[in-house]
Design a protein around this motif. Structure first.
Motif, mmCIF file in Angstrom:
data_model
loop_
_atom_site.group_PDB
_atom_site.id
_atom_site.type_symbol
_atom_site.label_atom_id
_atom_site.label_comp_id
_atom_site.label_asym_id
_atom_site.label_seq_id
_atom_site.Cartn_x
_atom_site.Cartn_y
_atom_site.Cartn_z
ATOM 1 N N GLN A 111 0.884 -1.245 -0.225
ATOM 2 C CA GLN A 111 -0.001 0.012 -0.148
ATOM 3 C C GLN A 111 0.925 1.279 0.098
ATOM 4 O OE1 GLN A 111 -2.912 0.311 3.214
ATOM 5 N NE2 GLN A 111 -3.196 2.484 3.088
ATOM 6 N N ASP A 112 0.907 1.856 -1.296
ATOM 7 C CA ASP A 112 1.738 3.084 -1.205
ATOM 8 C C ASP A 112 3.282 2.732 -0.793
ATOM 9 O OD1 ASP A 112 -0.478 4.462 -1.938
ATOM 10 O OD2 ASP A 112 -1.035 5.133 0.313
ATOM 11 N N ASP A 113 3.576 1.678 -1.678
ATOM 12 C CA ASP A 113 4.950 1.140 -1.592
ATOM 13 C C ASP A 113 5.428 0.696 0.112
ATOM 14 O OD1 ASP A 113 5.532 1.826 -4.148
ATOM 15 O OD2 ASP A 113 6.079 3.882 -3.643
ATOM 16 N N THR A 151 -0.639 -3.345 -10.273
ATOM 17 C CA THR A 151 -1.096 -2.349 -9.561
ATOM 18 C C THR A 151 -2.822 -2.266 -9.680
ATOM 19 O OG1 THR A 151 -0.814 -0.485 -11.007
ATOM 20 C CG2 THR A 151 0.895 -1.156 -9.370
ATOM 21 N N ARG A 152 -3.277 -1.603 -8.672
ATOM 22 C CA ARG A 152 -4.557 -1.073 -8.734
ATOM 23 C C ARG A 152 -5.044 -0.041 -7.785
ATOM 24 N NH1 ARG A 152 -9.985 -4.760 -6.363
ATOM 25 N NH2 ARG A 152 -11.394 -3.047 -7.161
ATOM 26 N N THR A 153 -5.817 0.905 -8.267
ATOM 27 C CA THR A 153 -6.060 2.149 -7.445
ATOM 28 C C THR A 153 -7.646 1.749 -6.679
ATOM 29 O OG1 THR A 153 -5.023 3.785 -8.801
ATOM 30 C CG2 THR A 153 -6.572 4.629 -7.420
ATOM 31 N N ARG A 160 -8.179 7.904 -2.069
ATOM 32 C CA ARG A 160 -7.633 7.132 -3.226
ATOM 33 C C ARG A 160 -6.346 6.219 -2.696
ATOM 34 N NH1 ARG A 160 -9.474 8.376 -8.353
ATOM 35 N NH2 ARG A 160 -7.622 7.735 -9.265
ATOM 36 N N ILE A 161 -6.320 4.941 -2.851
ATOM 37 C CA ILE A 161 -5.111 4.359 -2.409
ATOM 38 C C ILE A 161 -4.662 3.306 -3.304
ATOM 39 C CG2 ILE A 161 -4.740 2.405 -0.566
ATOM 40 C CD1 ILE A 161 -6.595 3.494 1.365
ATOM 41 N N GLN A 162 -3.562 3.626 -3.593
ATOM 42 C CA GLN A 162 -2.718 2.698 -4.561
ATOM 43 C C GLN A 162 -2.015 1.665 -3.773
ATOM 44 O OE1 GLN A 162 -2.527 3.622 -7.743
ATOM 45 N NE2 GLN A 162 -0.903 2.076 -8.726
ATOM 46 N N ALA A 164 -0.536 -2.368 -4.670
ATOM 47 C CA ALA A 164 0.123 -3.456 -5.905
ATOM 48 C C ALA A 164 0.460 -4.900 -5.123
ATOM 49 C CB ALA A 164 1.600 -2.869 -5.931
#
Length: 198
Positions: A111-113, A151-153, A160-162, A164
């Motif tokens: 989540q966010d790297d 990845t998916r948003t 909004r959470i990125q 992977a």
């Protein structure tokens, strides 16, 4: 009758003796045999490398498709609840990677790297611009591992959470498949040479 009693009787109109004709004929057969066998050897070698390369590509593509499907199933299970990411980890996402050699499977969810689940030290293939997935072969835990990442948003209430996902699988079964396919061109070569010789 007298023309065939002597091995050195002249062949009419050629200036050659029968012995010379026999020698020329034998030499021609040898040259022809060397040419045929040499050509067959070159074709067999080319066939071996072409089939080997093609088989390796097909086998690798098959593994990539399965790992990619595993990544997609994990991404699809991710949702945002109360501003946090939740993943109802689907059992099928890893069971689909089962092989007869019991290859090991590794995964990581970011989540966010930042890793929120899975192996924190698992390498992560970097997606290039325009790519939906990335594939890479790395050495992890001392063995070659084929990795897939996507990845998916996720969109929640005002957030909004990125995320992977990376999934990796060892290549024991793939190595076995490649070895079996490498043997097939050799069998074809042997059959080919037997046909030429016979």
């Amino acid at each position: 009758t007298l023309a065939f009693r002597s091995r050195r009787t002249a062949v009419w109109g050629t200036g050659l003796t029968m012995t010379d004709v026999v020698r020329v004929s034998g030499s021609l057969r040898k040259r022809l045999a060397v040419t045929l066998v040499g050509g067959a050897a070159v074709l067999a070698i080319l066939l071996f490398f072409v089939v080997r390369s093609y088989a390796a590509q097909i086998a690798q593509q098959g593994q990539d498709q399965i790992i990619g499907a595993s990544v997609s199933s994990i991404l699809d299970a991710a949702v945002v609840r109360d501003g946090a990411v939740e993943v109802d980890f689907p059992y099928a996402s890893l069971s689909m990677l089962g092989t007869e050699r019991d290859d090991r499977v590794f995964y990581a969810i970011y989540q966010d790297d930042a890793v929120i689940s899975g192996y924190g030290n698992l390498p992560r293939p970097q997606l290039q611009a325009g790519e939906a997935r990335a594939f890479e072969t790395v050495v992890f835990d001392g063995v070659p591992v084929r990795l897939a990442s996507a990845t998916r948003t996720l969109i929640g209430a005002n957030v909004r959470i990125q995320i992977a996902v990376s999934v990796g699988q060892t290549q024991d079964a793939l190595t076995l498949v490649k070895a079996a396919r490498d043997k097939q061109p050799k069998d074809v070569q042997l059959m080919f040479f037997e046909g030429v010789i016979n």
